[in-house]
Design a protein around this motif. Sequence first.
Motif, PDB file in Angstrom:
ATOM      1  N   GLU A  35      -2.774  22.906  15.110  1.00 48.79           N
ATOM      2  CA  GLU A  35      -2.571  24.309  14.742  1.00 48.79           C
ATOM      3  C   GLU A  35      -2.761  24.567  13.249  1.00 48.79           C
ATOM      4  OE1 GLU A  35      -2.177  26.611  16.939  1.00 48.79           O
ATOM      5  OE2 GLU A  35      -1.970  25.266  18.660  1.00 48.79           O
ATOM      6  N   GLY A  36      -2.784  23.505  12.443  1.00 46.38           N
ATOM      7  CA  GLY A  36      -2.915  23.663  10.998  1.00 46.38           C
ATOM      8  C   GLY A  36      -1.611  24.021  10.311  1.00 46.38           C
ATOM      9  N   ASP A  37      -0.483  23.747  10.979  1.00 43.88           N
ATOM     10  CA  ASP A  37       0.828  24.083  10.407  1.00 43.88           C
ATOM     11  C   ASP A  37       1.227  23.078   9.323  1.00 43.88           C
ATOM     12  OD1 ASP A  37       0.930  26.145  12.226  1.00 43.88           O
ATOM     13  OD2 ASP A  37       2.194  25.052  13.661  1.00 43.88           O
ATOM     14  N   ASN A  38       1.737  23.599   8.210  1.00 44.65           N
ATOM     15  CA  ASN A  38       2.283  22.813   7.097  1.00 44.65           C
ATOM     16  C   ASN A  38       1.217  21.985   6.370  1.00 44.65           C
ATOM     17  OD1 ASN A  38       4.651  22.364   5.558  1.00 44.65           O
ATOM     18  ND2 ASN A  38       4.832  20.300   6.368  1.00 44.65           N
ATOM     19  N   MET A  39      -0.032  22.409   6.409  1.00 43.75           N
ATOM     20  CA  MET A  39      -1.085  21.639   5.759  1.00 43.75           C
ATOM     21  C   MET A  39      -1.008  21.733   4.235  1.00 43.75           C
ATOM     22  SD  MET A  39      -2.551  19.978   8.089  1.00 43.75           S
ATOM     23  CE  MET A  39      -3.832  19.253   7.072  1.00 43.75           C
ATOM     24  N   ASP A  40      -0.411  22.795   3.707  1.00 44.79           N
ATOM     25  CA  ASP A  40      -0.253  22.866   2.249  1.00 44.79           C
ATOM     26  C   ASP A  40       0.594  21.702   1.743  1.00 44.79           C
ATOM     27  OD1 ASP A  40      -1.810  25.077   1.756  1.00 44.79           O
ATOM     28  OD2 ASP A  40      -0.170  26.507   1.912  1.00 44.79           O
ATOM     29  N   GLU A  41       1.693  21.412   2.438  1.00 43.55           N
ATOM     30  CA  GLU A  41       2.531  20.278   2.024  1.00 43.55           C
ATOM     31  C   GLU A  41       1.790  18.958   2.241  1.00 43.55           C
ATOM     32  OE1 GLU A  41       6.924  18.210   2.683  1.00 43.55           O
ATOM     33  OE2 GLU A  41       6.324  19.895   3.961  1.00 43.55           O
ATOM     34  N   VAL A  42       1.021  18.877   3.313  1.00 42.45           N
ATOM     35  CA  VAL A  42       0.223  17.673   3.567  1.00 42.45           C
ATOM     36  C   VAL A  42      -0.691  17.388   2.380  1.00 42.45           C
ATOM     37  CG1 VAL A  42      -1.681  16.742   4.952  1.00 42.45           C
ATOM     38  CG2 VAL A  42       0.311  17.769   6.081  1.00 42.45           C
ATOM     39  N   LEU A  86       3.980  18.174  10.594  1.00 37.72           N
ATOM     40  CA  LEU A  86       2.785  19.017  10.641  1.00 37.72           C
ATOM     41  C   LEU A  86       2.309  19.155  12.076  1.00 37.72           C
ATOM     42  CD1 LEU A  86      -0.571  17.255   9.984  1.00 37.72           C
ATOM     43  CD2 LEU A  86       1.524  15.935  10.100  1.00 37.72           C
ATOM     44  N   SER A  87       1.445  20.114  12.272  1.00 34.81           N
ATOM     45  CA  SER A  87       0.652  20.196  13.496  1.00 34.81           C
ATOM     46  C   SER A  87      -0.809  20.238  13.056  1.00 34.81           C
ATOM     47  CB  SER A  87       0.988  21.451  14.310  1.00 34.81           C
ATOM     48  OG  SER A  87       0.030  21.621  15.345  1.00 34.81           O
ATOM     49  N   ALA A  88      -1.490  19.105  13.214  1.00 28.81           N
ATOM     50  CA  ALA A  88      -2.906  19.056  12.831  1.00 28.81           C
ATOM     51  C   ALA A  88      -3.732  19.989  13.703  1.00 28.81           C
ATOM     52  CB  ALA A  88      -3.417  17.626  12.939  1.00 28.81           C
ATOM     53  N   LEU A  94       0.836  -1.195   0.000  1.00 25.52           N
ATOM     54  CA  LEU A  94       0.000   0.000   0.000  1.00 25.52           C
ATOM     55  C   LEU A  94       0.875   1.250   0.000  1.00 25.52           C
ATOM     56  CD1 LEU A  94      -2.557  -1.074   2.751  1.00 25.52           C
ATOM     57  CD2 LEU A  94      -3.047  -0.860   0.299  1.00 25.52           C
ATOM     58  N   PRO A  95       0.483   2.277  -0.753  1.00 22.73           N
ATOM     59  CA  PRO A  95       1.209   3.546  -0.637  1.00 22.73           C
ATOM     60  C   PRO A  95       1.006   4.124   0.751  1.00 22.73           C
ATOM     61  CG  PRO A  95      -0.790   3.816  -1.957  1.00 22.73           C
ATOM     62  CD  PRO A  95      -0.631   2.349  -1.715  1.00 22.73           C
ATOM     63  N   VAL A  96       2.084   4.643   1.341  1.00 22.34           N
ATOM     64  CA  VAL A  96       1.996   5.147   2.712  1.00 22.34           C
ATOM     65  C   VAL A  96       2.767   6.448   2.848  1.00 22.34           C
ATOM     66  CG1 VAL A  96       3.932   3.654   3.405  1.00 22.34           C
ATOM     67  CG2 VAL A  96       2.436   4.621   5.157  1.00 22.34           C
ATOM     68  N   LEU A  97       2.160   7.379   3.556  1.00 21.30           N
ATOM     69  CA  LEU A  97       2.810   8.617   3.961  1.00 21.30           C
ATOM     70  C   LEU A  97       2.897   8.632   5.473  1.00 21.30           C
ATOM     71  CD1 LEU A  97       1.149  11.428   1.785  1.00 21.30           C
ATOM     72  CD2 LEU A  97       3.597  10.977   1.957  1.00 21.30           C
ATOM     73  N   ILE A  98       4.056   8.967   6.008  1.00 21.79           N
ATOM     74  CA  ILE A  98       4.210   9.094   7.447  1.00 21.79           C
ATOM     75  C   ILE A  98       4.152  10.570   7.822  1.00 21.79           C
ATOM     76  CG2 ILE A  98       5.755   8.740   9.410  1.00 21.79           C
ATOM     77  CD1 ILE A  98       6.771   6.237   8.073  1.00 21.79           C
ATOM     78  N   PHE A  99       3.223  10.914   8.700  1.00 15.83           N
ATOM     79  CA  PHE A  99       3.068  12.288   9.149  1.00 15.83           C
ATOM     80  C   PHE A  99       3.576  12.406  10.581  1.00 15.83           C
ATOM     81  CE2 PHE A  99      -0.695  13.341   6.140  1.00 15.83           C
ATOM     82  CZ  PHE A  99       0.198  13.449   5.091  1.00 15.83           C
ATOM     83  N   ALA A 100       4.591  13.231  10.767  1.00 11.42           N
ATOM     84  CA  ALA A 100       5.134  13.513  12.100  1.00 11.42           C
ATOM     85  C   ALA A 100       4.326  14.667  12.688  1.00 11.42           C
ATOM     86  CB  ALA A 100       6.613  13.865  12.003  1.00 11.42           C
ATOM     87  N   ASN A 101       3.347  14.329  13.507  1.00  9.47           N
ATOM     88  CA  ASN A 101       2.388  15.298  14.016  1.00  9.47           C
ATOM     89  C   ASN A 101       2.887  15.959  15.310  1.00  9.47           C
ATOM     90  OD1 ASN A 101      -0.064  16.705  14.085  1.00  9.47           O
ATOM     91  ND2 ASN A 101      -1.076  15.111  15.266  1.00  9.47           N
ATOM     92  N   LYS A 102       2.181  16.980  15.722  1.00 12.73           N
ATOM     93  CA  LYS A 102       2.422  17.713  16.974  1.00 12.73           C
ATOM     94  C   LYS A 102       3.755  18.455  16.970  1.00 12.73           C
ATOM     95  CE  LYS A 102      -0.475  14.553  19.660  1.00 12.73           C
ATOM     96  NZ  LYS A 102      -0.680  13.879  20.954  1.00 12.73           N
ATOM     97  N   THR A 103       4.096  19.041  15.824  1.00  8.80           N
ATOM     98  CA  THR A 103       5.324  19.825  15.759  1.00  8.80           C
ATOM     99  C   THR A 103       5.235  21.102  16.589  1.00  8.80           C
ATOM    100  OG1 THR A 103       4.539  20.855  13.703  1.00  8.80           O
ATOM    101  CG2 THR A 103       6.008  18.942  13.501  1.00  8.80           C
ATOM    102  N   ASP A 104       4.043  21.411  17.091  1.00 13.90           N
ATOM    103  CA  ASP A 104       3.885  22.572  17.969  1.00 13.90           C
ATOM    104  C   ASP A 104       4.399  22.305  19.379  1.00 13.90           C
ATOM    105  OD1 ASP A 104       1.420  20.868  17.625  1.00 13.90           O
ATOM    106  OD2 ASP A 104       0.888  21.843  19.511  1.00 13.90           O
ATOM    107  N   LEU A 105       4.688  21.033  19.699  1.00 11.95           N
ATOM    108  CA  LEU A 105       5.183  20.704  21.033  1.00 11.95           C
ATOM    109  C   LEU A 105       6.677  20.987  21.148  1.00 11.95           C
ATOM    110  CD1 LEU A 105       3.359  17.311  21.753  1.00 11.95           C
ATOM    111  CD2 LEU A 105       2.662  19.633  22.412  1.00 11.95           C
TER     112      LEU A 105
END
Length: 213
Positions: free
Chosen positions: A197-204, A193-195, A162-173
């Motif tokens: 705060e909405g940070d880096n969602m364009d790249e997401v 990203l920070s889901a 399966l195609p997979v993307l790993i998202f490193a979340n909570k970069t606001d911490l």
Amino acid sequence: MGLLTELRDSISRVTDRLFSAQEPKRIGIYGPPNAGKTTLANRIARDWTGDAVGPESHVPHETRRARRKENVEIQRNGKTVTIDIVDTPGVTTKVDYKEFIDHDMEKDDAVRRSREATEGVAEAMHWLREDVDGVIYVLDSADDPFTQVNTMLIGIIESQDLPVLIFANKTDLEDSNVQQIANAFPQHETVPLSALEGDNMDEVYDKIAEYFG
């Protein structure tokens, strides 16, 4: 020459309609409990449909049944990608009712929640083996990614091809460390990203369109 151009444009419009009529791809959002899966699912759904997928909580295993948001159209670089989001329960090797008591639950409620969470893990694994076309794997970037669960799940995803993307979340911490996640799974792309705060969602969204479009 004008007729030929008009014909090409007509064929292009028909082709676009044919491709847009394809079934949306089912993208499962996976990861350990409290990594921010539902927060991310809600962020994506709200940005593109205006609706949420499910409730969010700091208490582990808030999501104990898979929730699905269908026909989420993401527009990137002149292209529309349509996906069904499947927000799955957090996967763990052990669900202990005592951790819910630590969050001020009565024992009966804690036992019930732990039973539901265990059933939710089984459901998440069923979705992974049978019913998803791609995976977004969400990790808390402030936690150590080298766990049995993460290694097992990434291995199953790879075995399913399966195609997979790993998202490193909570970069606001403050303790966020995206690089440790990239180092843990170098065979896959890691997107910070920070889901919340909405940070880096364009790249997401760029990556979702690239991987699952």
